[in-house]
Design an enzyme around this catalytic site. Structure first.
Site, PDB file in Angstrom:
ATOM      1  N   GLY A 292       0.918  -1.374   0.010  1.00  0.00           N
ATOM      2  CA  GLY A 292       0.027  -0.055   0.059  1.00  0.00           C
ATOM      3  C   GLY A 292       0.917   1.254   0.136  1.00  0.00           C
ATOM      4  N   ASN A 293       0.448   2.391   0.220  1.00  0.00           N
ATOM      5  CA  ASN A 293       0.963   3.629   0.550  1.00  0.00           C
ATOM      6  C   ASN A 293       0.270   4.634   1.530  1.00  0.00           C
ATOM      7  OD1 ASN A 293      -1.151   5.449  -0.829  1.00  0.00           O
ATOM      8  ND2 ASN A 293      -0.675   3.877  -2.552  1.00  0.00           N
ATOM      9  N   ARG A 294       1.069   5.735   1.776  1.00  0.00           N
ATOM     10  CA  ARG A 294       0.446   6.570   2.659  1.00  0.00           C
ATOM     11  C   ARG A 294      -0.624   7.597   2.293  1.00  0.00           C
ATOM     12  NH1 ARG A 294       3.947   6.201   7.033  1.00  0.00           N
ATOM     13  NH2 ARG A 294       6.123   5.388   6.361  1.00  0.00           N
ATOM     14  N   SER A 295      -1.355   7.278   1.172  1.00  0.00           N
ATOM     15  CA  SER A 295      -2.575   8.309   1.017  1.00  0.00           C
ATOM     16  C   SER A 295      -3.494   7.922   2.051  1.00  0.00           C
ATOM     17  CB  SER A 295      -3.074   7.942  -0.251  1.00  0.00           C
ATOM     18  OG  SER A 295      -4.148   8.747  -0.453  1.00  0.00           O
TER      19      SER A 295
ATOM     20  N   ALA B 212      -3.920   7.648  -4.582  1.00  0.00           N
ATOM     21  CA  ALA B 212      -2.548   7.021  -5.097  1.00  0.00           C
ATOM     22  C   ALA B 212      -2.660   5.650  -5.391  1.00  0.00           C
ATOM     23  CB  ALA B 212      -1.968   7.254  -3.643  1.00  0.00           C
TER      24      ALA B 212
END
Ligand code: CTP
Ligand code: CA
Length: 225
Positions: A33-36, A101
């Site tokens: 995943g990512n930090r969005s 994102a």
């Protein structure tokens, strides 16, 4: 041309907003995943409703409160699901805001059972593939749609954002410096620079994401008028 003022400047417009980070499963318990946080996309969806648009929100964040007055909300997890869902509503859209994102990489193989620890950690390997670039695909396919992209950068903000504006054929690119804690990922505020194919860059000062969202959509309403 009659310039409309006031809160209903997007009435009659079908606006599609994507929000949040996609999650690409590795096995039943893990993902890439990512930090969005989804906050910027949700702020855009809310501002578009306030300006009178018919808004479809495509979100990866079922835990966030649903903005009041949406036409529809559709939840997705992966880049592939996001791509399929955006594609299904693209024809009827007047404005598409790709605030999501999208994870750039996904595991080459989904493992259907929980991957167990190995006796030797050096044995661990994960092979990744790139996900499709949804915004670039929309840029190729667009007929009448006004396309808005975001660029998350930690260095060379304007050069990198300019490259994305051109390569993905977007009409408005929101360039976001995500290296500073007071703005961008997870923060309640943002400071962005707006890029367009044929106009000088415009910088919006640090402000609540709801304010930034309204400022972005005011520019869109001006350009559609
Ligand atoms: N985007 C997309 N599909 C992807 C990756 C990104 O539609 N697979 C969209 C994002 O929603 C955003 C824009 O493209 O509106 C730019 O995303 P960003 O991550 O900044 O750029 P990338 O093109 O992915 O390049 P990089 O991450 O390498 O900087
Ligand atoms: Ca990316």
């Amino acid at each position: 041309v009659v310039q409309q003022f006031g809160p209903q400047r997007l009435s009659g417009q079908n606006v599609v907003v994507t929000a949040g980070g996609t999650q690409e499963p590795i096995d039943p318990v893990r993902y890439i995943g990512n930090r969005s946080s989804g906050k910027m996309g949700y702020a855009v969806a809310q501002a578009a409703v306030t300006m009178g648009a018919k808004v479809i929100l495509i979100s990866t964040r079922p835990e966030l409160p649903v903005p009041a007055g949406l036409h529809k909300i559709i939840y997705v997890e992966t880049a592939a699901q996001l791509q399929g869902t955006v594609s299904s509503v693209f024809e009827g859209a007047d404005v598409v805001v790709m605030a999501a994102a999208v994870a750039d990489f996904k595991p080459d193989q989904y493992v259907t059972h929980k991957i167990k620890k190995k006796p030797h950690p050096t044995d661990m390997q994960l092979t990744l593939n790139q996900t499709p670039d949804i915004l670039a695909m929309l840029g190729q396919q667009k007929t009448h749609q006004f396309l808005i992209g975001f660029a998350a950068e930690t260095e060379d903000l304007l050069q990198n954002a300019q490259t994305k504006l051109t390569a993905k054929k977007v009409d408005l690119l929101v360039a976001n410096d995500v290296s500073q804690a007071d703005r961008g990922f997870g923060a309640d505020q943002n400071a962005v620079t707006l890029l367009r194919p044929t106009a000088a860059p415009e910088t919006l000062a640090l402000a609540d994401k709801s304010v930034i969202a309204t400022q972005i959509l005011e520019r869109v309403a001006n350009l559609l008028a």
